[in-house]
Design a protein around this motif. Sequence first.
Motif, PDB file in Angstrom:
ATOM      1  N   TRP A  37       1.548  11.049 -39.977  1.00 33.97           N
ATOM      2  CA  TRP A  37       2.966  11.219 -40.252  1.00 33.97           C
ATOM      3  C   TRP A  37       3.384  12.654 -39.999  1.00 33.97           C
ATOM      4  O   TRP A  37       2.541  13.532 -39.822  1.00 33.97           O
ATOM      5  CB  TRP A  37       3.288  10.820 -41.689  1.00 33.97           C
ATOM      6  N   ASN A  38       4.677  12.871 -39.947  1.00 33.79           N
ATOM      7  CA  ASN A  38       5.212  14.224 -39.969  1.00 33.79           C
ATOM      8  C   ASN A  38       6.630  14.196 -40.509  1.00 33.79           C
ATOM      9  O   ASN A  38       7.283  13.163 -40.500  1.00 33.79           O
ATOM     10  CB  ASN A  38       5.114  14.912 -38.604  1.00 33.79           C
ATOM     11  N   ASN A  39       7.048  15.316 -41.001  1.00 38.08           N
ATOM     12  CA  ASN A  39       8.411  15.470 -41.505  1.00 38.08           C
ATOM     13  C   ASN A  39       9.193  16.222 -40.432  1.00 38.08           C
ATOM     14  O   ASN A  39       8.988  17.419 -40.244  1.00 38.08           O
ATOM     15  CB  ASN A  39       8.409  16.251 -42.814  1.00 38.08           C
ATOM     16  N   PRO A  40      10.085  15.538 -39.706  1.00 35.93           N
ATOM     17  CA  PRO A  40      10.797  16.186 -38.608  1.00 35.93           C
ATOM     18  C   PRO A  40      11.671  17.373 -39.033  1.00 35.93           C
ATOM     19  O   PRO A  40      12.029  18.195 -38.204  1.00 35.93           O
ATOM     20  CB  PRO A  40      11.650  15.064 -38.012  1.00 35.93           C
ATOM     21  N   LYS A  41      11.959  17.475 -40.315  1.00 36.58           N
ATOM     22  CA  LYS A  41      12.752  18.609 -40.794  1.00 36.58           C
ATOM     23  C   LYS A  41      11.942  19.896 -40.835  1.00 36.58           C
ATOM     24  O   LYS A  41      12.513  20.989 -40.766  1.00 36.58           O
ATOM     25  CB  LYS A  41      13.321  18.328 -42.184  1.00 36.58           C
ATOM     26  N   ILE A  42      10.606  19.782 -40.956  1.00 33.88           N
ATOM     27  CA  ILE A  42       9.790  20.993 -41.077  1.00 33.88           C
ATOM     28  C   ILE A  42       8.623  21.065 -40.088  1.00 33.88           C
ATOM     29  O   ILE A  42       8.032  22.123 -39.929  1.00 33.88           O
ATOM     30  CB  ILE A  42       9.258  21.167 -42.518  1.00 33.88           C
ATOM     31  N   HIS A  43       8.289  19.960 -39.412  1.00 33.53           N
ATOM     32  CA  HIS A  43       7.165  19.946 -38.477  1.00 33.53           C
ATOM     33  C   HIS A  43       7.647  19.786 -37.038  1.00 33.53           C
ATOM     34  O   HIS A  43       8.647  19.120 -36.794  1.00 33.53           O
ATOM     35  CB  HIS A  43       6.203  18.790 -38.794  1.00 33.53           C
ATOM     36  N   THR A  44       6.902  20.331 -36.104  1.00 37.78           N
ATOM     37  CA  THR A  44       7.198  20.101 -34.690  1.00 37.78           C
ATOM     38  C   THR A  44       6.895  18.640 -34.377  1.00 37.78           C
ATOM     39  O   THR A  44       6.090  18.010 -35.071  1.00 37.78           O
ATOM     40  CB  THR A  44       6.352  21.019 -33.788  1.00 37.78           C
ATOM     41  N   PRO A  45       7.520  18.055 -33.340  1.00 42.12           N
ATOM     42  CA  PRO A  45       7.335  16.631 -33.041  1.00 42.12           C
ATOM     43  C   PRO A  45       5.891  16.205 -32.801  1.00 42.12           C
ATOM     44  O   PRO A  45       5.521  15.080 -33.107  1.00 42.12           O
ATOM     45  CB  PRO A  45       8.171  16.426 -31.775  1.00 42.12           C
ATOM     46  N   ASP A  46       5.061  17.095 -32.278  1.00 42.21           N
ATOM     47  CA  ASP A  46       3.674  16.728 -31.993  1.00 42.21           C
ATOM     48  C   ASP A  46       2.731  16.921 -33.187  1.00 42.21           C
ATOM     49  O   ASP A  46       1.587  16.487 -33.152  1.00 42.21           O
ATOM     50  CB  ASP A  46       3.149  17.519 -30.796  1.00 42.21           C
ATOM     51  N   ARG A  47       3.195  17.525 -34.258  1.00 40.99           N
ATOM     52  CA  ARG A  47       2.366  17.761 -35.442  1.00 40.99           C
ATOM     53  C   ARG A  47       2.110  16.458 -36.178  1.00 40.99           C
ATOM     54  O   ARG A  47       3.010  15.632 -36.338  1.00 40.99           O
ATOM     55  CB  ARG A  47       3.084  18.743 -36.379  1.00 40.99           C
ATOM     56  N   ARG A  48       0.885  16.243 -36.625  1.00 35.26           N
ATOM     57  CA  ARG A  48       0.545  15.056 -37.405  1.00 35.26           C
ATOM     58  C   ARG A  48      -0.176  15.468 -38.679  1.00 35.26           C
ATOM     59  O   ARG A  48      -1.187  16.147 -38.637  1.00 35.26           O
ATOM     60  CB  ARG A  48      -0.345  14.092 -36.617  1.00 35.26           C
ATOM     61  N   LYS A  49       0.386  15.064 -39.788  1.00 33.43           N
ATOM     62  CA  LYS A  49      -0.263  15.200 -41.083  1.00 33.43           C
ATOM     63  C   LYS A  49      -1.014  13.897 -41.314  1.00 33.43           C
ATOM     64  O   LYS A  49      -0.679  12.874 -40.714  1.00 33.43           O
ATOM     65  CB  LYS A  49       0.772  15.422 -42.187  1.00 33.43           C
ATOM     66  N   VAL A  50      -2.012  13.895 -42.172  1.00 34.39           N
ATOM     67  CA  VAL A  50      -2.841  12.703 -42.370  1.00 34.39           C
ATOM     68  C   VAL A  50      -2.982  12.381 -43.843  1.00 34.39           C
ATOM     69  O   VAL A  50      -3.308  13.256 -44.650  1.00 34.39           O
ATOM     70  CB  VAL A  50      -4.257  12.915 -41.762  1.00 34.39           C
ATOM     71  N   LEU A  70       9.001   9.034 -42.061  1.00 38.75           N
ATOM     72  CA  LEU A  70       7.940   9.997 -41.781  1.00 38.75           C
ATOM     73  C   LEU A  70       6.746   9.400 -41.029  1.00 38.75           C
ATOM     74  O   LEU A  70       6.017  10.119 -40.358  1.00 38.75           O
ATOM     75  CB  LEU A  70       7.426  10.613 -43.092  1.00 38.75           C
ATOM     76  N   TRP A  71       6.523   8.102 -41.155  1.00 39.73           N
ATOM     77  CA  TRP A  71       5.340   7.446 -40.588  1.00 39.73           C
ATOM     78  C   TRP A  71       5.368   7.461 -39.069  1.00 39.73           C
ATOM     79  O   TRP A  71       6.403   7.237 -38.459  1.00 39.73           O
ATOM     80  CB  TRP A  71       5.260   6.011 -41.097  1.00 39.73           C
TER      81      TRP A  71
END
Length: 86
Positions: A37-50, A70-71
Amino acid sequence: MNIFNLGGGSAELAGPASAATCSRKACRANASWQLLWNNPKIHTPDRRKVWLACGEHKAWLEDYLQTRGLWKETVPLEAAETGGNS
């Protein structure tokens, strides 16, 4: 102190496989899924949190992330260990 193992025990002593526990609050089951997932408000589009999920909580965690927009993807934990998404 390992911030990924705040529930107790020592991941360093038990080995890397035992450190992969479900991210659902109070669940200590072994994880078998990765929810990317990522939060588009704070992460770049290619960033993935797990978040890690056991079979029982996979759907609940996916729904939580999807509801908030976010998913991105769910993959088996083994796929990442063998060179899948990282």
